[in-house]
Write a protein that holds these residues in place. Structure first.
Motif, mmCIF file in Angstrom:
data_model
loop_
_atom_site.group_PDB
_atom_site.id
_atom_site.type_symbol
_atom_site.label_atom_id
_atom_site.label_comp_id
_atom_site.label_asym_id
_atom_site.label_seq_id
_atom_site.Cartn_x
_atom_site.Cartn_y
_atom_site.Cartn_z
ATOM 1 N N SER A 1 -7.262 42.897 -39.241
ATOM 2 C CA SER A 1 -6.060 42.139 -39.583
ATOM 3 C C SER A 1 -6.406 40.743 -40.103
ATOM 4 N N ASN B 1 -8.960 46.811 -34.898
ATOM 5 C CA ASN B 1 -7.655 46.544 -35.501
ATOM 6 C C ASN B 1 -7.421 45.053 -35.668
ATOM 7 N N ASP B 2 -7.727 44.267 -34.633
ATOM 8 C CA ASP B 2 -7.572 42.808 -34.734
ATOM 9 C C ASP B 2 -8.499 42.244 -35.806
ATOM 10 N N SER C 1 -11.916 44.356 -30.849
ATOM 11 C CA SER C 1 -10.853 45.206 -31.362
ATOM 12 C C SER C 1 -10.992 45.297 -32.880
#
Length: 133
Positions: free
Chosen positions: A14, A10-11, A8
């Motif tokens: 982050s 996005n992960d 991911s």
């Protein structure tokens, strides 16, 4: 059999910090390394991400059948390719990518900020000074 890996973005993003005002000297000093992340090993290099604004040092990746793929995930950047002693700018917006041929010196200029993913062969040569070709 190879392990199938789902990643991911996005992960992954982050978990990295935004480096505001990256300079070519950051790579030599080791400062700001938390703006970079490694997603996976890949062939003789890896898949990496970065989140920053500013400028990078010159780099190139020598070796057989090596290319670097740069995809802009968010924001915009300009990559300068050193071809026949001249800097050739390639502007990239979100969703665009470019393949940098093996052995070509290149650097990034990112005034506002960008999230990028690269598939980068190793080893990588770095130069703060304008490289001689």
């Amino acid at each position: 059999m190879s392990k199938v890996m789902r990643i991911s973005l996005n992960d992954a993003f982050s978990k990295v910090s935004f480096l505001d005002g990256r300079t070519p000297e950051h790579s030599l000093s080791g400062d700001g390394q938390d703006c970079f992340g490694t997603l996976s090993d890949y062939r003789d290099g890896g898949i990496f991400i970065a989140h920053y604004s500013g400028s990078s040092e010159w780099e190139r990746h020598p070796g057989d059948e090596l290319v670097q793929v740069i995809q802009v995930i968010e924001g915009e950047t300009t990559i300068y390719l050193l071809i026949d002693g001249d800097e050739k700018p390639v502007s990239l917006l979100a969703g665009e990518c470019v393949v940098v041929p093996q052995g070509i010196w290149h650097r990034f200029s990112t005034p506002v900020g960008v999230k990028v993913m690269t598939v980068t062969p190793q080893p990588t040569e770095h130069s703060i000074a304008f490289p001689s070709t």
